[in-house]
Design a protein around this motif. Structure first.
Motif, PDB file in Angstrom:
ATOM      1  N   LEU A 645       0.820  -1.204   0.000  1.00  0.00           N
ATOM      2  CA  LEU A 645       0.000   0.000   0.000  1.00  0.00           C
ATOM      3  C   LEU A 645       0.857   1.258   0.000  1.00  0.00           C
ATOM      4  O   LEU A 645       1.947   1.291   0.570  1.00  0.00           O
ATOM      5  CB  LEU A 645      -0.913   0.017   1.228  1.00  0.00           C
ATOM      6  N   ASN A 646       0.333   2.304  -0.634  1.00  0.00           N
ATOM      7  CA  ASN A 646       0.956   3.624  -0.615  1.00  0.00           C
ATOM      8  C   ASN A 646      -0.090   4.652  -0.207  1.00  0.00           C
ATOM      9  O   ASN A 646      -1.211   4.653  -0.726  1.00  0.00           O
ATOM     10  CB  ASN A 646       1.525   3.987  -1.988  1.00  0.00           C
ATOM     11  N   CYS A 647       0.285   5.528   0.706  1.00  0.00           N
ATOM     12  CA  CYS A 647      -0.656   6.525   1.211  1.00  0.00           C
ATOM     13  C   CYS A 647      -0.958   7.575   0.144  1.00  0.00           C
ATOM     14  O   CYS A 647      -0.060   8.072  -0.541  1.00  0.00           O
ATOM     15  CB  CYS A 647      -0.076   7.191   2.455  1.00  0.00           C
ATOM     16  N   ILE A 648      -2.244   7.923   0.019  1.00  0.00           N
ATOM     17  CA  ILE A 648      -2.665   9.009  -0.871  1.00  0.00           C
ATOM     18  C   ILE A 648      -2.959  10.264  -0.064  1.00  0.00           C
ATOM     19  O   ILE A 648      -2.448  11.347  -0.331  1.00  0.00           O
ATOM     20  CB  ILE A 648      -3.924   8.613  -1.678  1.00  0.00           C
ATOM     21  N   THR A 649      -3.782  10.114   0.950  1.00  0.00           N
ATOM     22  CA  THR A 649      -4.172  11.268   1.756  1.00  0.00           C
ATOM     23  C   THR A 649      -4.707  10.787   3.089  1.00  0.00           C
ATOM     24  O   THR A 649      -5.027   9.607   3.266  1.00  0.00           O
ATOM     25  CB  THR A 649      -5.247  12.113   1.033  1.00  0.00           C
ATOM     26  N   VAL A 650      -4.792  11.698   4.037  1.00  0.00           N
ATOM     27  CA  VAL A 650      -5.351  11.385   5.342  1.00  0.00           C
ATOM     28  C   VAL A 650      -6.068  12.617   5.861  1.00  0.00           C
ATOM     29  O   VAL A 650      -5.634  13.748   5.644  1.00  0.00           O
ATOM     30  CB  VAL A 650      -4.248  10.936   6.338  1.00  0.00           C
ATOM     31  N   GLY A 651      -7.194  12.393   6.504  1.00  0.00           N
ATOM     32  CA  GLY A 651      -7.930  13.481   7.133  1.00  0.00           C
ATOM     33  C   GLY A 651      -8.199  13.134   8.580  1.00  0.00           C
ATOM     34  O   GLY A 651      -8.433  11.975   8.920  1.00  0.00           O
ATOM     35  N   SER A 652      -8.128  14.134   9.464  1.00  0.00           N
ATOM     36  CA  SER A 652      -8.384  13.884  10.879  1.00  0.00           C
ATOM     37  C   SER A 652      -9.086  15.086  11.469  1.00  0.00           C
ATOM     38  O   SER A 652      -8.926  16.213  11.011  1.00  0.00           O
ATOM     39  CB  SER A 652      -7.078  13.610  11.632  1.00  0.00           C
ATOM     40  N   ALA A 653      -9.882  14.835  12.502  1.00  0.00           N
ATOM     41  CA  ALA A 653     -10.590  15.904  13.208  1.00  0.00           C
ATOM     42  C   ALA A 653     -10.353  15.731  14.690  1.00  0.00           C
ATOM     43  O   ALA A 653     -10.548  14.652  15.235  1.00  0.00           O
ATOM     44  CB  ALA A 653     -12.082  15.847  12.910  1.00  0.00           C
ATOM     45  N   VAL A 654      -9.907  16.798  15.344  1.00  0.00           N
ATOM     46  CA  VAL A 654      -9.649  16.758  16.777  1.00  0.00           C
ATOM     47  C   VAL A 654     -10.430  17.871  17.454  1.00  0.00           C
ATOM     48  O   VAL A 654     -10.205  19.046  17.168  1.00  0.00           O
ATOM     49  CB  VAL A 654      -8.141  16.910  17.068  1.00  0.00           C
ATOM     50  N   ASP A 655     -11.359  17.510  18.317  1.00  0.00           N
ATOM     51  CA  ASP A 655     -12.107  18.427  19.185  1.00  0.00           C
ATOM     52  C   ASP A 655     -13.063  19.362  18.439  1.00  0.00           C
ATOM     53  O   ASP A 655     -14.209  19.508  18.821  1.00  0.00           O
ATOM     54  CB  ASP A 655     -11.149  19.276  20.032  1.00  0.00           C
ATOM     55  N   SER A 656     -12.573  20.003  17.375  1.00  0.00           N
ATOM     56  CA  SER A 656     -13.375  21.063  16.773  1.00  0.00           C
ATOM     57  C   SER A 656     -14.549  20.535  15.966  1.00  0.00           C
ATOM     58  O   SER A 656     -15.497  21.249  15.710  1.00  0.00           O
ATOM     59  CB  SER A 656     -12.489  21.933  15.872  1.00  0.00           C
ATOM     60  N   SER A 657     -14.527  19.274  15.546  1.00  0.00           N
ATOM     61  CA  SER A 657     -15.600  18.761  14.702  1.00  0.00           C
ATOM     62  C   SER A 657     -15.781  17.277  14.941  1.00  0.00           C
ATOM     63  O   SER A 657     -14.836  16.562  15.268  1.00  0.00           O
ATOM     64  CB  SER A 657     -15.264  19.019  13.226  1.00  0.00           C
ATOM     65  N   ASP A 658     -17.030  16.811  14.769  1.00  0.00           N
ATOM     66  CA  ASP A 658     -17.312  15.385  14.876  1.00  0.00           C
ATOM     67  C   ASP A 658     -17.139  14.689  13.540  1.00  0.00           C
ATOM     68  O   ASP A 658     -17.297  13.471  13.452  1.00  0.00           O
ATOM     69  CB  ASP A 658     -18.747  15.163  15.375  1.00  0.00           C
ATOM     70  N   CYS A 659     -16.863  15.438  12.471  1.00  0.00           N
ATOM     71  CA  CYS A 659     -16.759  14.884  11.125  1.00  0.00           C
ATOM     72  C   CYS A 659     -15.416  15.241  10.502  1.00  0.00           C
ATOM     73  O   CYS A 659     -14.784  16.235  10.859  1.00  0.00           O
ATOM     74  CB  CYS A 659     -17.881  15.414  10.229  1.00  0.00           C
ATOM     75  N   VAL A 660     -14.994  14.409   9.558  1.00  0.00           N
ATOM     76  CA  VAL A 660     -13.758  14.652   8.824  1.00  0.00           C
ATOM     77  C   VAL A 660     -13.918  14.044   7.438  1.00  0.00           C
ATOM     78  O   VAL A 660     -14.685  13.090   7.249  1.00  0.00           O
ATOM     79  CB  VAL A 660     -12.550  14.026   9.563  1.00  0.00           C
ATOM     80  N   ASP A 661     -13.226  14.614   6.454  1.00  0.00           N
ATOM     81  CA  ASP A 661     -13.275  14.010   5.128  1.00  0.00           C
ATOM     82  C   ASP A 661     -11.897  14.009   4.491  1.00  0.00           C
ATOM     83  O   ASP A 661     -11.004  14.767   4.876  1.00  0.00           O
ATOM     84  CB  ASP A 661     -14.297  14.701   4.221  1.00  0.00           C
ATOM     85  N   SER A 662     -11.726  13.106   3.527  1.00  0.00           N
ATOM     86  CA  SER A 662     -10.517  13.018   2.710  1.00  0.00           C
ATOM     87  C   SER A 662     -10.940  13.043   1.250  1.00  0.00           C
ATOM     88  O   SER A 662     -11.917  12.384   0.870  1.00  0.00           O
ATOM     89  CB  SER A 662      -9.743  11.726   3.007  1.00  0.00           C
ATOM     90  N   ARG A 663     -10.209  13.789   0.416  1.00  0.00           N
ATOM     91  CA  ARG A 663     -10.576  13.939  -0.989  1.00  0.00           C
ATOM     92  C   ARG A 663      -9.394  13.555  -1.873  1.00  0.00           C
ATOM     93  O   ARG A 663      -8.247  13.828  -1.536  1.00  0.00           O
ATOM     94  CB  ARG A 663     -10.996  15.385  -1.277  1.00  0.00           C
ATOM     95  N   TRP A 664      -9.697  12.922  -3.017  1.00  0.00           N
ATOM     96  CA  TRP A 664      -8.651  12.582  -3.974  1.00  0.00           C
ATOM     97  C   TRP A 664      -9.257  12.373  -5.359  1.00  0.00           C
ATOM     98  O   TRP A 664     -10.454  12.144  -5.502  1.00  0.00           O
ATOM     99  CB  TRP A 664      -7.888  11.342  -3.516  1.00  0.00           C
ATOM    100  N   ARG A 665      -8.431  12.468  -6.387  1.00  0.00           N
ATOM    101  CA  ARG A 665      -8.843  12.213  -7.766  1.00  0.00           C
ATOM    102  C   ARG A 665      -8.673  10.729  -8.031  1.00  0.00           C
ATOM    103  O   ARG A 665      -7.573  10.194  -7.994  1.00  0.00           O
ATOM    104  CB  ARG A 665      -7.998  13.028  -8.732  1.00  0.00           C
ATOM    105  N   SER A 666      -9.762  10.023  -8.269  1.00  0.00           N
ATOM    106  CA  SER A 666      -9.711   8.575  -8.449  1.00  0.00           C
ATOM    107  C   SER A 666      -9.468   8.211  -9.910  1.00  0.00           C
ATOM    108  O   SER A 666      -9.765   8.980 -10.829  1.00  0.00           O
ATOM    109  CB  SER A 666     -11.020   7.938  -7.966  1.00  0.00           C
ATOM    110  N   THR A 667      -8.913   7.026 -10.098  1.00  0.00           N
ATOM    111  CA  THR A 667      -8.728   6.446 -11.430  1.00  0.00           C
ATOM    112  C   THR A 667      -9.778   5.372 -11.633  1.00  0.00           C
ATOM    113  O   THR A 667      -9.988   4.520 -10.753  1.00  0.00           O
ATOM    114  CB  THR A 667      -7.322   5.840 -11.565  1.00  0.00           C
TER     115      THR A 667
END
Length: 704
Positions: A645-667
């Protein structure tokens, strides 16, 4: 006299003391001890810039300056440590226009209850001393409390060798002890100390001076203080008006400091022994001369020896750096001694793990020809404990191996005890000789005589630095746990798990210390998903460098949730619909070191996979626990399999929000893996919802 504090009344019949006011100060004399009290004292309002001056009650004293340094100490004699303050002013008999000279405070929480202040007095100038309570106006300092104190006044007598120009001459270099103290010494560097490193440059060190004449040999000065380890030593050349730093002391052990330098014939050297804080101690100074050892370079190494478990006593004190780079910490340029040992075909162990060793050692191992083509084979630092080292390697019969014993830094020198020993090499010392095991079994082994595999990928903690033995297990399509948590394990261990082949290993996961092991030892545990009929190589490492008996057991892990691992990732589609999950039932077995994203976490997680549609996509994850909110992260990977595996992206949320998202251009048609984790410790668990949707750019309608 009646005092009211709330509903309580206190009565006092104390009359104000004679020195209740500044104009009626009591005269002090040198070396006088006075025991007195603040009972009956009143408030004497004066203008002052002394930091600890209070407007509370106090008493006054005075002393005429002597032209020397005066020291005034005060002790709070109250059992409850009420707390008193002391301020020194310069002024006249009438107490007009008093100017603050010095001040100290003994707080009510002080355990010692004693402190002192000093100042350079001017001859004939009058100084007023005000002793006052340090909690004015409170119930605790009313007249019902007797604030008792002891006052002491004396002149500060500095040592005879307090300055460079008054340095005491040293003539003997036979290791004899000179006993002295830094007590009452002063700072001798108004323009900065040219030898004290940046750690102490702002502390204005106070100390005493010695001088000696060089004789062309290596000289070593050692000081051992009877109190704090903060007594240091530096060596200078030149004259007292233009000193040049020669060498700084290097902490040896305990409360000792030492410095070594090559002294030129007839050159004058100055030794400054100083304290880096307010603790001024008694110390013992010894001076010795040394002849440079013949084996301080590779060409001078001793005649080849066989490993015989005999302790060799060596010292790098009179050695110099020979220009050969160290193997582990290249760039140290540390003085060392060289030894050569003849290979036996077995594992050879070299170590400085001896009571003789008194400095931070490193070992560098070479093979080749001195001065022509030496090849570094490895190095070690602190394998035995904080300062001693050990290295093991598989030797070839008749081959000469060179070892350099040196310090952990250019100034680290001292004595050491070196031992060479020969150990039988385990059959499973390398990957090709891995012992085959199966799940559900326990097997005994030993890392004694094992060598370091320094050409493999780093997987467990320092897996390229410690010796280890190998095992091989074939996957059965289930999760497997391997552990050394057993009564048969007698040494500190860690575990590294690899896939691939022995000539092309790929790190899968590492098992660090298993603090949940009840066997009261530093055991290790690793969990991974084992694909059916795939081989997995398990390296059990000896973390202490010594080696010893181990017991390895394997078992299948029955996961409560199916998508606990990448290989069993739950498939979802790009449709914007929510998929629910819960980290409450996840394990920590889903972590893959080779797939680490910048902000991914070594914690419990669940895996998902999605097929790309050729558009920009967004993976959104939200906490949905009703009882608590917790922090989440989602890491996105690509790869042909979970082992690559190779990392593309990561998203994290700490304290300020209950939600988080990660976005990327898929093939289109490519598989992407997502790891959902709680951030932090095991408490970061709960239910969540995950959705994936396409992100389409808005349509822009041009103006007509």
């Amino acid at each position: 006299m009646e005092h009211c504090f709330g509903r309580y009344y206190f009565y006092s019949s104390y009359e104000p003391p004679k020195n209740d006011k500044c104009i009626s100060s009591t005269k002090l004399t040198i070396d006088e001890h006075i025991e007195s009290t603040l009972a009956g004292a009143t408030v004497d309002i004066i203008l002052s810039d002394c930091r600890f001056h209070r407007s509370g009650k106090g008493v006054w004293y005075k002393i005429a300056g002597t032209g020397s340094t005066l020291v005034l100490s005060i002790r709070d004699n109250n059992e409850a440590f009420v707390g008193v303050s002391l301020s020194v002013y310069m002024g006249v008999e009438s107490c007009d226009n008093l100017q603050c000279v010095s001040t100290i405070d003994i707080a009510s929480y002080s355990i010692v209850g004693e402190s002192s202040t000093s100042w350079e007095s001017e001859e004939g100038v009058l100084y007023h001393i005000y002793v006052t309570e340090n909690h004015s106006g409170s119930l605790a300092t009313s007249d019902h409390r007797l604030e008792m104190f002891t006052l002491k006044l004396y002149e500060l007598i500095v040592p005879d060798n307090d300055s460079c120009t008054d340095a005491i001459n040293i003539t003997t270099l036979d290791g004899g002890v000179i006993q002295a103290t830094t007590e009452n010494s002063t700072s001798d560097f108004s323009d900065g100390n040219p030898c004290v490193d940046e750690t102490y440059e702002s502390l204005a060190p106070r100390g005493v001076w010695y001088r000696m004449r060089g004789n062309g040999t290596f000289l070593r000065a050692t000081i051992c203080s009877e109190g704090t380890i903060d007594t240091r030593i530096s060596v200078y050349s030149g004259d007292c008006n233009a000193l040049e730093c020669v060498a700084n002391g290097t902490y040896v052990r305990g409360s000792c400091d030492a410095v070594t330098w090559q002294a030129e014939i007839d050159a004058t050297y100055y030794l400054f022994i100083f304290s880096t804080d307010t603790k001024l101690d008694l110390f013992n100074l010894t001076m010795m001369e040394f002849i440079s050892p013949s084996n301080m370079n590779c060409a001078g190494a001793n005649a080849p020896m066989f490993p015989n478990n005999q302790v060799i006593h060596g010292s790098t004190i009179a050695s110099i750096y020979d220009g050969e780079p160290e193997c582990l910490s290249e760039g140290w340029k540390s003085p060392g001694l060289w030894y050569v040992v003849l290979g036996t075909g077995d594992t050879i162990r070299a170590e400085t793990c001896s009571n003789i060793t008194n400095f931070d050692t490193e070992i560098s191992l070479y093979r080749g020809i001195c001065g022509v083509s030496l090849e570094c084979l490895g190095g070690n630092d602190d394998s035995c404990n904080d300062v001693t080292s050990a290295i093991q390697w598989k030797s070839m019969p008749g081959v000469l191996y060179y070892l350099k014993i040196h310090g952990h830094g250019p100034k680290s020198v001292g004595d050491f005890g070196l031992t060479f020993s020969s150990l039988l090499t385990p059959m499973n010392d390398n990957c090709l000789g891995a012992t085959e095991i199966s799940t559900g079994m326990s097997i005994a082994g030993s890392t004694l005589g094992a060598t370091v595999d320094d050409n493999i990928p780093v997987c467990a903690l320092d897996s390229h630095l410690f010796p280890g033995i190998w095992y091989k297990v074939q996957g059965n399509g289930k999760a497997i746990t391997v552990s050394t948590c057993s009564s048969g394990t007698e040494t500190s261990t860690s575990i590294a798990v690899y896939t691939g082949s022995c000539d092309s290993l790929l790190c899968l996961t590492g098992g660090g210390y298993d603090y949940g092991c009840l066997e009261d030892k530093l055991a290790a545990t690793a969990t991974f998903y084992a694909t059916n009929e795939m081989d997995y190589y398990i390296l059990v490492l000896s973390e202490d460098g010594f080696g010893g008996d181990i017991e390895l057991h394997t078992q299948e892990l029955n996961s409560v949730v199916e998508n606990d691992f990448c290989q069993t990732a739950a498939e979802i589609v790009v449709d914007g619909n929510d998929t629910t999950g819960s980290l409450d039932i996840a394990t920590a077995g889903g972590f893959y070191p080779n797939a680490t994203c910048e902000y991914s976490y070594d914690g419990s997680g669940l895996w998902y996979k999605v097929i790309g549609n050729g558009e920009a996509v967004r993976a959104s994850i939200c906490s949905s626990s009703s009882s608590l909110s917790f922090d989440l992260s989602v890491s996105v990977f690509r790869g042909s399999s979970c082992e690559s595996l190779n990392c593309i992206t990561v998203g994290s949320a700490v304290d300020s929000s209950d939600c988080v998202d990660s976005r990327w251009r898929s093939t289109a048609g490519e598989t992407y893996y997502m790891l959902v984790q709680g951030i932090g410790d095991s408490s970061e668990l709960g239910k969540f919802s995950l959705s994936i949707e396409s992100i389409r750019a808005p349509i822009v309608v041009p103006d007509n």
